[in-house]
Enzyme design. Structure first.
Site, mmCIF file in Angstrom:
data_model
loop_
_atom_site.group_PDB
_atom_site.id
_atom_site.type_symbol
_atom_site.label_atom_id
_atom_site.label_comp_id
_atom_site.label_asym_id
_atom_site.label_seq_id
_atom_site.Cartn_x
_atom_site.Cartn_y
_atom_site.Cartn_z
ATOM 1 N N ASP A 1 -1.682 -16.260 -25.202
ATOM 2 C CA ASP A 1 -0.204 -16.370 -25.540
ATOM 3 C C ASP A 1 0.113 -16.121 -27.023
ATOM 4 O O ASP A 1 1.347 -16.266 -27.422
ATOM 5 C CB ASP A 1 0.305 -17.920 -25.396
ATOM 6 C CG ASP A 1 -0.371 -18.458 -24.059
ATOM 7 O OD1 ASP A 1 -0.137 -17.829 -23.042
ATOM 8 O OD2 ASP A 1 -0.910 -19.451 -24.207
ATOM 9 N N CYS B 1 -5.228 -13.660 -27.959
ATOM 10 C CA CYS B 1 -5.316 -14.579 -27.163
ATOM 11 C C CYS B 1 -4.270 -14.814 -25.878
ATOM 12 O O CYS B 1 -3.489 -13.458 -25.686
ATOM 13 C CB CYS B 1 -5.080 -15.963 -27.853
ATOM 14 S SG CYS B 1 -5.888 -16.157 -29.220
ATOM 15 N N LYS C 1 9.703 3.116 -9.182
ATOM 16 C CA LYS C 1 8.545 2.242 -8.541
ATOM 17 C C LYS C 1 8.101 1.247 -9.661
ATOM 18 O O LYS C 1 8.323 1.428 -10.778
ATOM 19 C CB LYS C 1 7.610 3.094 -7.976
ATOM 20 C CG LYS C 1 6.765 3.983 -8.967
ATOM 21 C CD LYS C 1 5.645 4.942 -8.059
ATOM 22 C CE LYS C 1 4.979 5.643 -9.369
ATOM 23 N NZ LYS C 1 4.431 6.800 -8.643
ATOM 24 N N HIS D 1 1.592 16.298 -4.210
ATOM 25 C CA HIS D 1 1.530 15.712 -5.567
ATOM 26 C C HIS D 1 0.397 16.259 -6.390
ATOM 27 O O HIS D 1 -0.585 16.572 -5.937
ATOM 28 C CB HIS D 1 1.329 14.034 -5.421
ATOM 29 C CG HIS D 1 1.300 13.268 -6.579
ATOM 30 N ND1 HIS D 1 2.656 13.620 -7.550
ATOM 31 C CD2 HIS D 1 0.669 12.494 -7.311
ATOM 32 C CE1 HIS D 1 2.696 12.481 -8.476
ATOM 33 N NE2 HIS D 1 1.539 12.224 -8.353
ATOM 34 N N ARG E 1 -5.262 12.042 -2.195
ATOM 35 C CA ARG E 1 -4.993 10.450 -2.085
ATOM 36 C C ARG E 1 -4.209 10.386 -0.772
ATOM 37 O O ARG E 1 -4.855 9.553 0.073
ATOM 38 C CB ARG E 1 -4.031 10.371 -3.205
ATOM 39 C CG ARG E 1 -3.618 8.948 -3.412
ATOM 40 C CD ARG E 1 -2.894 8.922 -4.790
ATOM 41 N NE ARG E 1 -1.612 9.239 -4.730
ATOM 42 C CZ ARG E 1 -0.639 9.301 -5.782
ATOM 43 N NH1 ARG E 1 -0.962 8.381 -6.760
ATOM 44 N NH2 ARG E 1 0.351 9.691 -5.738
ATOM 45 N N ARG F 1 10.694 14.830 -9.033
ATOM 46 C CA ARG F 1 10.747 13.276 -8.840
ATOM 47 C C ARG F 1 10.242 12.970 -10.324
ATOM 48 O O ARG F 1 9.027 12.994 -10.696
ATOM 49 C CB ARG F 1 9.355 12.982 -7.863
ATOM 50 C CG ARG F 1 9.751 13.598 -6.427
ATOM 51 C CD ARG F 1 8.592 13.144 -5.554
ATOM 52 N NE ARG F 1 7.355 13.519 -5.882
ATOM 53 C CZ ARG F 1 6.454 14.388 -5.535
ATOM 54 N NH1 ARG F 1 6.910 15.263 -4.659
ATOM 55 N NH2 ARG F 1 5.326 14.678 -5.941
ATOM 56 N N TYR G 1 -10.538 -16.397 -31.260
ATOM 57 C CA TYR G 1 -11.977 -16.627 -30.274
ATOM 58 C C TYR G 1 -13.059 -15.554 -30.794
ATOM 59 O O TYR G 1 -12.736 -14.601 -31.010
ATOM 60 C CB TYR G 1 -11.420 -16.372 -29.068
ATOM 61 C CG TYR G 1 -10.397 -17.363 -28.414
ATOM 62 C CD1 TYR G 1 -11.213 -18.657 -28.294
ATOM 63 C CD2 TYR G 1 -9.200 -17.022 -27.825
ATOM 64 C CE1 TYR G 1 -10.330 -19.801 -27.573
ATOM 65 C CE2 TYR G 1 -8.519 -18.014 -27.364
ATOM 66 C CZ TYR G 1 -8.934 -19.415 -27.117
ATOM 67 O OH TYR G 1 -8.125 -20.206 -26.333
HETATM 68 C C1 LIG Z 1 4.789 7.996 -9.571
HETATM 69 C C2 LIG Z 1 4.872 9.298 -8.807
HETATM 70 C C3 LIG Z 1 5.838 10.287 -9.470
HETATM 71 C C4 LIG Z 1 6.312 10.142 -10.696
HETATM 72 O O1 LIG Z 1 5.284 10.495 -11.812
HETATM 73 P P1 LIG Z 1 5.615 10.369 -13.381
HETATM 74 O O2 LIG Z 1 4.336 11.047 -14.085
HETATM 75 O O3 LIG Z 1 5.763 9.270 -13.643
HETATM 76 O O4 LIG Z 1 6.811 11.278 -13.490
HETATM 77 C C5 LIG Z 1 6.149 11.366 -8.606
HETATM 78 N N1 LIG Z 1 5.774 11.653 -7.620
HETATM 79 C C6 LIG Z 1 4.839 10.647 -6.917
HETATM 80 C C7 LIG Z 1 4.250 10.932 -5.466
HETATM 81 C C8 LIG Z 1 4.248 9.725 -7.653
HETATM 82 O O5 LIG Z 1 3.557 8.689 -6.901
#
Ligand SMILES: *Cc1c(COP(=O)(O)O)cnc(C)c1O
Length: 390
Positions: A321, A319, A39, A169, A137, A228, A272
């Site tokens: 750039d 800055c 992602k 998650h 979430r 994941r 700056y």
């Molecule tokens: C982003 C995400 C992951 C991956 O998490 P990492 O900490 O980068 O391994 C896995 N599951 C879900 C639902 C996520 O949103």
């Protein structure tokens, strides 16, 4: 070799990602398959290049955040399963189905709306149900487990929907504190309880999964049919304070050119706001990268760069750039040099995690924040495969 503006650029080293992946695979327990999380443009590393690289190495599961990212992967030739981890609006039912994408279902209402759209369009939408076991979430609440199983059972019977899996998650699998570890185990157990009840209801699912990078590392479990992994593929740590079982290689290196080197007098103000004043004569390099490239302004007088294998502190405000670094200790420094902002130079190294710690964030945000103004130089070993300008 393709030409690109050397002002500022990110090297993406595919060979390192492959080696990271091989190490990650060694953590997987029987029953658990790697799903690569690509992602947010693969955490800033270019999603197409990373996904194709993993596909070539045999990966069959890809996870993204939204349908736009998923369609990008399909268009570039990703043939495996693509799971969208976030919300997809019901009106995309047709597109989900057309591209054989797997949508996450975030709630009962979402499932019903998706089902309605799918029926209207005469398509079937593949989905995984999110279960909220303590992240708060998205998802159907994991407890009480009977109610959770009941809701998921209802979802599995909605017309136009094909519930192929469920997942949860973890909120703190990257923590070493006993309370957080207990919380994580409780998340896992309530999710597994819901899976069990669902099975008793006669709902057969191909997938039940709960491991992210930290989960798959510290709570590796064959009962999570998918693991994941995101951040570790790119060589970052879920939590730099907790040791990993093996060293990872940082896939991204961020570099920029030195445009000018000069001596400034004692008392001179730099950049700056005049936040920095030279206490004695100093030699200052101007580097052609700034916060518009994703090098945070919060690194003003906090960051460091590498030049000729040595460290030089960022002085004064970053800055848009450009930034300034004190190279008094690096007599070789000269205009035209390439400075390393993230990466290795000689024996010195700056990781995205190091940089993050300097301004109170996490490595994830550092790499995701590298802006689209930065060309990505896709490399395999020393070889440049392609140059991407967004
Ligand atoms: C982003 C995400 C992951 C991956 O998490 P990492 O900490 O980068 O391994 C896995 N599951 C879900 C639902 C996520 O949103």
């Amino acid at each position: 070799m393709e030409m690109f503006l050397k002002r500022a650029y990110a090297e993406i080293h595919l060979d390192r990602a492959r080696r990271n992946m091989d190490k990650i695979k060694s953590l997987l327990k029987d029953g658990s398959e790697l799903a690569v999380v690509v992602k947010a443009n693969a955490y800033g590393h270019d999603d197409e290049s990373m996904a194709l690289c993993f596909q070539e190495a045999g990966v069959r599961w890809f996870a993204v955040s939204n349908i736009h990212e998923a369609q990008r992967l399909r268009r570039c030739g990703i043939q495996g399963e693509i799971l969208i981890l976030g919300y997809t609006a019901p009106e995309y039912a047709g597109e989900l189905s057309k591209d054989r994408l797997i949508s996450t279902v975030v709630s009962m209402e979402h499932a019903e709306a998706l089902s309605q759209e799918a029926v209207q369009r005469n398509v079937q939408v593949r989905c995984h149900g999110a279960v909220d076991s303590g992240m708060g979430r998205i998802g159907v609440p994991a407890s009480p487990p009977e109610q959770c199983a009941q809701e998921l059972t209802r979802i599995s019977r909605l017309p136009g929907m094909k519930l192929e899996g469920i997942f949860t998650h973890f909120a703190c699998a990257d923590s070493g504190s006993p309370e957080d570890q207990e919380y994580t185990r409780a998340q896992r157990d309530s999710f597994l309880r819901a899976c069990e009840l669902l099975k008793q209801n006669g709902v057969e699912l191909e997938h039940c999964h709960f491991c992210n990078s930290a989960g798959g590392t510290y709570y590796a479990d064959g009962r999570s049919t998918l693991a994941r992994f995101g951040v570790m593929l790119y060589g970052l740590c879920p939590n730099p304070e907790l040791e990993l079982p093996f060293p990872l290689e940082q896939v991204m290196e961020l570099k920029a050119e030195v445009s000018q080197v000069k001596w400034v007098e004692k008392g001179a103000y730099l950049s700056y706001g005049r936040t920095y004043q030279a206490q004695e004569p100093r030699r200052i390099a101007t580097v052609t990268i700034g916060y518009a490239d994703g090098y945070s302004r919060l690194l003003s007088s906090k960051g460091e760069i590498l030049l000729h294998g040595k460290r030089a502190p960022v002085v004064g405000r970053v800055c848009m750039d450009q930034l300034l670094a004190d190279v008094t200790g690096i007599p070789e420094a000269k205009a035209g040099d390439i400075a390393t902002l993230i990466g290795q130079d000689g024996l010195e190294r700056i990781t995205a995690d190091d940089l993050a710690a300097r301004y109170g964030t996490i490595g994830y945000e550092v790499v995701c924040g590298i802006s689209k103004r930065i060309p990505r130089i896709i490399m395999d070993g020393d070889k440049i495969l392609r140059v991407l300008e967004y």
